[in-house]
Scaffold this motif. Structure first.
Motif, PDB file in Angstrom:
ATOM      1  N   GLU A 136      15.379  13.889  10.083  1.00 47.85           N
ATOM      2  CA  GLU A 136      15.864  12.759   9.292  1.00 47.85           C
ATOM      3  C   GLU A 136      15.300  12.875   7.881  1.00 47.85           C
ATOM      4  OE1 GLU A 136      17.919  10.030   9.851  1.00 47.85           O
ATOM      5  OE2 GLU A 136      18.506  11.141  11.635  1.00 47.85           O
ATOM      6  N   TYR A 137      16.170  12.736   6.896  1.00 50.61           N
ATOM      7  CA  TYR A 137      15.745  12.771   5.500  1.00 50.61           C
ATOM      8  C   TYR A 137      15.924  11.390   4.895  1.00 50.61           C
ATOM      9  CZ  TYR A 137      15.925  17.785   6.172  1.00 50.61           C
ATOM     10  OH  TYR A 137      15.722  19.052   6.651  1.00 50.61           O
ATOM     11  N   PRO A 138      15.174  11.094   3.843  1.00 52.65           N
ATOM     12  CA  PRO A 138      15.321   9.779   3.209  1.00 52.65           C
ATOM     13  C   PRO A 138      16.727   9.591   2.634  1.00 52.65           C
ATOM     14  CG  PRO A 138      13.409  10.965   2.341  1.00 52.65           C
ATOM     15  CD  PRO A 138      14.166  11.915   3.212  1.00 52.65           C
ATOM     16  N   ASP A 139      17.121   8.354   2.480  1.00 53.82           N
ATOM     17  CA  ASP A 139      18.368   8.012   1.827  1.00 53.82           C
ATOM     18  C   ASP A 139      18.252   8.409   0.350  1.00 53.82           C
ATOM     19  OD1 ASP A 139      20.424   6.614   0.416  1.00 53.82           O
ATOM     20  OD2 ASP A 139      20.481   5.079   1.973  1.00 53.82           O
ATOM     21  N   PRO A 140      19.249   9.105  -0.212  1.00 51.35           N
ATOM     22  CA  PRO A 140      19.178   9.472  -1.633  1.00 51.35           C
ATOM     23  C   PRO A 140      18.938   8.276  -2.553  1.00 51.35           C
ATOM     24  CG  PRO A 140      20.918  10.706  -0.585  1.00 51.35           C
ATOM     25  CD  PRO A 140      20.423   9.708   0.435  1.00 51.35           C
ATOM     26  N   ALA A 141      19.441   7.104  -2.201  1.00 51.62           N
ATOM     27  CA  ALA A 141      19.231   5.911  -3.020  1.00 51.62           C
ATOM     28  C   ALA A 141      17.758   5.505  -3.080  1.00 51.62           C
ATOM     29  CB  ALA A 141      20.073   4.752  -2.487  1.00 51.62           C
ATOM     30  N   ASP A 142      16.971   5.932  -2.101  1.00 50.81           N
ATOM     31  CA  ASP A 142      15.542   5.638  -2.102  1.00 50.81           C
ATOM     32  C   ASP A 142      14.753   6.635  -2.950  1.00 50.81           C
ATOM     33  OD1 ASP A 142      15.998   3.489  -0.416  1.00 50.81           O
ATOM     34  OD2 ASP A 142      15.558   4.651   1.404  1.00 50.81           O
ATOM     35  N   LEU A 143      15.373   7.773  -3.301  1.00 49.39           N
ATOM     36  CA  LEU A 143      14.677   8.811  -4.061  1.00 49.39           C
ATOM     37  C   LEU A 143      15.114   8.895  -5.521  1.00 49.39           C
ATOM     38  CD1 LEU A 143      14.808  11.690  -1.417  1.00 49.39           C
ATOM     39  CD2 LEU A 143      12.857  10.224  -1.983  1.00 49.39           C
TER      40      LEU A 143
ATOM     41  N   HIS B 158      25.024   2.248  -6.635  1.00 46.05           N
ATOM     42  CA  HIS B 158      26.473   2.335  -6.760  1.00 46.05           C
ATOM     43  C   HIS B 158      26.889   1.717  -8.090  1.00 46.05           C
ATOM     44  CE1 HIS B 158      30.643   2.350  -5.579  1.00 46.05           C
ATOM     45  NE2 HIS B 158      30.717   1.091  -5.994  1.00 46.05           N
ATOM     46  N   PRO B 159      27.765   2.272  -8.858  1.00 53.14           N
ATOM     47  CA  PRO B 159      28.587   3.452  -8.599  1.00 53.14           C
ATOM     48  C   PRO B 159      28.033   4.744  -9.200  1.00 53.14           C
ATOM     49  CG  PRO B 159      29.475   2.321 -10.487  1.00 53.14           C
ATOM     50  CD  PRO B 159      28.254   1.542 -10.041  1.00 53.14           C
ATOM     51  N   ALA B 160      26.794   4.739  -9.701  1.00 48.86           N
ATOM     52  CA  ALA B 160      26.245   5.917 -10.373  1.00 48.86           C
ATOM     53  C   ALA B 160      25.672   6.961  -9.413  1.00 48.86           C
ATOM     54  CB  ALA B 160      25.164   5.504 -11.365  1.00 48.86           C
ATOM     55  N   LEU B 161      25.373   6.596  -8.180  1.00 41.58           N
ATOM     56  CA  LEU B 161      24.830   7.548  -7.216  1.00 41.58           C
ATOM     57  C   LEU B 161      25.967   8.381  -6.638  1.00 41.58           C
ATOM     58  CD1 LEU B 161      22.324   8.554  -5.694  1.00 41.58           C
ATOM     59  CD2 LEU B 161      22.812   6.839  -3.956  1.00 41.58           C
ATOM     60  N   HIS B 162      25.866   9.706  -6.778  1.00 41.68           N
ATOM     61  CA  HIS B 162      26.934  10.608  -6.356  1.00 41.68           C
ATOM     62  C   HIS B 162      26.491  11.598  -5.289  1.00 41.68           C
ATOM     63  CE1 HIS B 162      29.746   9.101  -9.282  1.00 41.68           C
ATOM     64  NE2 HIS B 162      28.772   9.133 -10.173  1.00 41.68           N
ATOM     65  N   VAL B 163      25.486  11.240  -4.508  1.00 46.87           N
ATOM     66  CA  VAL B 163      25.067  12.017  -3.342  1.00 46.87           C
ATOM     67  C   VAL B 163      24.870  11.023  -2.201  1.00 46.87           C
ATOM     68  CG1 VAL B 163      23.323  13.539  -2.355  1.00 46.87           C
ATOM     69  CG2 VAL B 163      23.921  13.777  -4.750  1.00 46.87           C
ATOM     70  N   ASP B 164      25.496  11.302  -1.068  1.00 45.65           N
ATOM     71  CA  ASP B 164      25.427  10.373   0.053  1.00 45.65           C
ATOM     72  C   ASP B 164      24.338  10.692   1.071  1.00 45.65           C
ATOM     73  OD1 ASP B 164      27.625   8.793  -0.813  1.00 45.65           O
ATOM     74  OD2 ASP B 164      28.989  10.323  -0.048  1.00 45.65           O
ATOM     75  N   ARG B 165      24.071  11.990   1.258  1.00 47.98           N
ATOM     76  CA  ARG B 165      23.146  12.348   2.337  1.00 47.98           C
ATOM     77  C   ARG B 165      22.544  13.718   2.082  1.00 47.98           C
ATOM     78  NH1 ARG B 165      24.762  14.306   7.802  1.00 47.98           N
ATOM     79  NH2 ARG B 165      26.849  14.105   6.957  1.00 47.98           N
ATOM     80  N   ILE B 166      21.303  13.874   2.493  1.00 47.57           N
ATOM     81  CA  ILE B 166      20.627  15.174   2.467  1.00 47.57           C
ATOM     82  C   ILE B 166      20.846  15.819   3.830  1.00 47.57           C
ATOM     83  CG2 ILE B 166      18.398  16.347   2.276  1.00 47.57           C
ATOM     84  CD1 ILE B 166      17.515  13.839   0.577  1.00 47.57           C
TER      85      ILE B 166
END
Length: 155
Positions: free
Chosen positions: A3-10, A15-23
């Motif tokens: 399990e990797y952290p949520d990109p929004a936590d790193l 939204h809408p500037a975050l363009h990666v959903d999952r590691i």
């Protein structure tokens, strides 16, 4: 499965500037991340004559955010108070496009670090393996996160 952290936590985006959903995978110096491209975010609709495509600028932005995730994971707690700033990119090749309903998969590799500078390379592909973007060198700079607040308060 790891399990990797949520990109929004790193990353300091929402939204809408975050363009990666999952590691998907991470090891020191390398990361694979994914972005699911939706019809809704591209402003199209299901009956459009031409399928909506993610603009190349957003493909590059998503790739650079994957680089930022790699820096954050490699730095651990040391990087939590740092802001990653895009410096430059060389030898970019946009070779295809990604449409609504497809995945955009970024494979990024850290080539070198020196003080607050990091150099990356990598490739972005659709979920079925079609190359969309190849980046020979992308350079980022790391700054203290409070340096942005100091710069804006001087205005």
């Amino acid at each position: 499965m790891t399990e990797y952290p949520d990109p929004a936590d790193l990353l300091p985006y929402g939204h809408p500037a975050l363009h990666v959903d999952r590691i998907l995978t991470h090891r020191p110096g390398a990361l694979t991340a994914v972005k699911a491209v939706s019809q809704h975010e591209l402003g199209g609709h299901a009956g459009s004559a031409r399928p909506a495509r993610l603009p190349s600028t957003l493909v590059l932005e998503s790739f650079l955010q994957a680089c930022g995730l790699l820096v954050a994971l490699d730095a651990g707690d040391e990087g939590s108070d740092r802001l990653l700033v895009f410096g430059s990119a060389r030898n970019l090749r946009f070779e295809g496009s990604v449409r609504a309903g497809e995945l955009l998969v970024h494979s990024v590799e850290l080539l070198d670090t020196h003080e607050d500078t990091a150099v990356f390379s990598g490739v972005s592909r659709t979920g079925d393996g079609q190359t969309v973007l190849t980046v020979e060198r992308a350079i980022t700079l790391s700054r203290p996160s409070d340096s942005l607040a100091a710069a804006t308060s001087d205005d």
